[in-house]
Design an enzyme around this catalytic site. Structure first.
Site, PDB file in Angstrom:
ATOM      1  N   CYS A 240     -44.109  47.626  -1.058  1.00 40.15           N
ATOM      2  CA  CYS A 240     -45.183  46.634  -1.228  1.00 40.15           C
ATOM      3  C   CYS A 240     -45.280  46.124  -2.664  1.00 40.15           C
ATOM      4  O   CYS A 240     -45.937  45.106  -2.924  1.00 40.15           O
ATOM      5  CB  CYS A 240     -46.519  47.216  -0.781  1.00 40.15           C
ATOM      6  SG  CYS A 240     -47.163  48.518  -1.864  1.00 40.15           S
ATOM      7  N   HIS A 277     -62.619  50.337  -9.230  1.00 43.51           N
ATOM      8  CA  HIS A 277     -61.809  49.823  -8.132  1.00 43.51           C
ATOM      9  C   HIS A 277     -60.369  50.281  -8.337  1.00 43.51           C
ATOM     10  O   HIS A 277     -59.773  50.085  -9.404  1.00 43.51           O
ATOM     11  CB  HIS A 277     -61.868  48.288  -8.095  1.00 43.51           C
ATOM     12  CG  HIS A 277     -60.924  47.674  -7.104  1.00 43.51           C
ATOM     13  ND1 HIS A 277     -61.129  47.742  -5.740  1.00 43.51           N
ATOM     14  CD2 HIS A 277     -59.758  46.983  -7.278  1.00 43.51           C
ATOM     15  CE1 HIS A 277     -60.139  47.122  -5.122  1.00 43.51           C
ATOM     16  NE2 HIS A 277     -59.289  46.653  -6.043  1.00 43.51           N
ATOM     17  N   HIS A 280     -56.622  49.679  -2.050  1.00 40.72           N
ATOM     18  CA  HIS A 280     -57.017  49.741  -0.641  1.00 40.72           C
ATOM     19  C   HIS A 280     -56.184  50.794   0.083  1.00 40.72           C
ATOM     20  O   HIS A 280     -55.115  51.191  -0.395  1.00 40.72           O
ATOM     21  CB  HIS A 280     -56.850  48.374   0.032  1.00 40.72           C
ATOM     22  CG  HIS A 280     -57.771  47.315  -0.497  1.00 40.72           C
ATOM     23  ND1 HIS A 280     -57.477  46.584  -1.640  1.00 40.72           N
ATOM     24  CD2 HIS A 280     -58.986  46.887  -0.059  1.00 40.72           C
ATOM     25  CE1 HIS A 280     -58.473  45.735  -1.864  1.00 40.72           C
ATOM     26  NE2 HIS A 280     -59.394  45.894  -0.929  1.00 40.72           N
ATOM     27  N   ASP A 284     -50.422  52.097   7.611  1.00 39.75           N
ATOM     28  CA  ASP A 284     -48.989  51.895   7.840  1.00 39.75           C
ATOM     29  C   ASP A 284     -48.120  52.808   6.963  1.00 39.75           C
ATOM     30  O   ASP A 284     -46.993  52.486   6.612  1.00 39.75           O
ATOM     31  CB  ASP A 284     -48.603  50.435   7.600  1.00 39.75           C
ATOM     32  CG  ASP A 284     -48.983  49.951   6.206  1.00 39.75           C
ATOM     33  OD1 ASP A 284     -49.469  50.774   5.389  1.00 39.75           O
ATOM     34  OD2 ASP A 284     -48.789  48.750   5.911  1.00 39.75           O
ATOM     35  N   ARG A 293     -51.457  54.818   3.782  1.00 38.48           N
ATOM     36  CA  ARG A 293     -50.849  54.289   2.555  1.00 38.48           C
ATOM     37  C   ARG A 293     -51.974  53.873   1.616  1.00 38.48           C
ATOM     38  O   ARG A 293     -52.659  52.882   1.851  1.00 38.48           O
ATOM     39  CB  ARG A 293     -49.944  53.088   2.851  1.00 38.48           C
ATOM     40  CG  ARG A 293     -49.422  52.398   1.571  1.00 38.48           C
ATOM     41  CD  ARG A 293     -48.365  51.341   1.884  1.00 38.48           C
ATOM     42  NE  ARG A 293     -48.871  50.271   2.727  1.00 38.48           N
ATOM     43  CZ  ARG A 293     -49.384  49.107   2.269  1.00 38.48           C
ATOM     44  NH1 ARG A 293     -49.466  48.899   0.969  1.00 38.48           N
ATOM     45  NH2 ARG A 293     -49.798  48.182   3.112  1.00 38.48           N
ATOM     46  N   CYS A 295     -52.682  52.108  -1.336  1.00 36.43           N
ATOM     47  CA  CYS A 295     -52.032  51.087  -2.156  1.00 36.43           C
ATOM     48  C   CYS A 295     -52.893  50.888  -3.403  1.00 36.43           C
ATOM     49  O   CYS A 295     -53.979  50.302  -3.349  1.00 36.43           O
ATOM     50  CB  CYS A 295     -51.917  49.788  -1.366  1.00 36.43           C
ATOM     51  SG  CYS A 295     -51.018  48.484  -2.226  1.00 36.43           S
TER      52      CYS A 295
END
Length: 324
Positions: A240, A277, A280, A284, A293, A295
């Site tokens: 990704c 923050h 997310h 998957d 996952r 990310c």
């Protein structure tokens, strides 16, 4: 609270009204009970104890959490409430029921009790007469004696009132190792992209960030607080363009919140302590690692290589790098 961790110790310190109230102030003491200890009869009454015929001492049963307060500290504080060189009298109270003593039920406490009293005795020119012996027996005192100074704030006590306040402050909560910083401090500390990501819910570019292709052994910490969040053994190549992890070190370190921005429904990941923050979490990820996952933006993290972890204060996390 897990009651299996609770320990008990018994303190005779003169009139048990004040001794109980004193120990009730100390963080880590979870319960107290006044009673009569180490006497010659069964189920004595107060009238029998004060007749000097039973051999009992006014005593406080102290239950404490050793993860919050150390027995050595309890003994040190107890010494501040008595004259340990005074035999059978404390304050205005006279009689063998007012003798001083520390009575233990766990053989493992014997060395601690005797060792601490011997150490503290060096501060006195007269012999210390505090008993340090096993508890032989203990009988709960009448109900009107329990929590006496709570029910009778003006009641007599040989312990100077300022010592109660001292006891409240004697075992403060430890300062949190990792703490959230204010916005001004973060603005000065973080780079523009780090601030945008962590404080303004920004997202850095894929394949153009610091850790997307970092696969050395080490730990990933919150850039805003330094708190550990992820470990390299849970990192995997997802394609990704951002760092991907199968899980955090523990779920207690993060918050997950529903995110419906940009016309999408996603689950946002934030650090719990820093409220930064991070990124997310998606469904998957590798099935053999749990299917998730995480990310995460590189800009929200700082990577500490394995060889630097001990030096930088993360040595306790080194066992997590041992591959199963």
């Amino acid at each position: 609270m897990d009651n299996t961790n609770i320990r008990e110790i018994y303190f005779a310190g003169g009139c048990f009204w004040g001794t109980e109230h004193f120990f009730q102030q100390i963080r880590g003491v979870v319960a107290t009970e006044v009673g009569y200890a180490n006497g010659k009869t069964s189920n004595p009454t107060y009238e029998q104890v004060v007749s000097h015929t039973t051999g009992f001492a006014e005593t406080v049963k102290v239950k404490y959490d050793p993860e919050q307060v150390d027995l050595k500290l309890l003994i040190d504080l107890y010494f501040k409430t008595i004259d340990p060189t005074s035999l059978n009298k404390q304050g205005n109270d006279r009689g063998d029921q007012y003798r001083t003593g520390i009575y233990y039920t766990d053989k493992n406490d014997e060395n601690v009790v005797k060792g601490e009293v011997e150490k503290l005795a060096k501060n006195y020119s007269k012999p210390v007469v505090v008993e340090t012996i096993p508890l032989k027996n203990f009988y709960k005192a009448e109900d009107y004696h329990q929590d006496y100074l709570d029910k009778n704030p003006g009641g007599y006590c040989h312990i100077e009132p300022g010592l109660f306040e001292m006891a409240k402050n004697a075992n403060p909560l430890p300062k949190a190792k990792y703490q959230k910083q204010d916005q001004k401090a973060l603005k000065e500390k973080l780079s523009p992209i780090q601030y945008q990501v962590t404080q303004e819910n920004g997202t850095e570019k894929p394949f153009q960030n610091e850790y997307w292709d970092e696969f050395r052994e080490g730990i990933y910490v919150d850039i805003t607080t330094g708190e550990p969040l992820f470990i390299s053994t849970d990192k995997f190549e997802s394609g990704c363009g951002w760092p991907s992890f199968s899980k955090p070190i523990t779920k207690k370190l993060i918050d997950e919140k529903l995110d419906r921005t940009f016309g999408m429904t996603r689950v946002e990941v934030r650090s719990k302590t820093g409220n930064a923050h991070l990124g997310h979490v998606f469904n998957d990820g590798p099935q053999d690692k749990g299917g998730l996952r995480y990310c995460i933006n590189s800009a929200s993290l700082k990577f500490i290589p394995k060889e630097e972890m001990e030096k930088k204060g993360y040595g306790e996390y080194l066992p997590l790098l041992d591959k199963k």
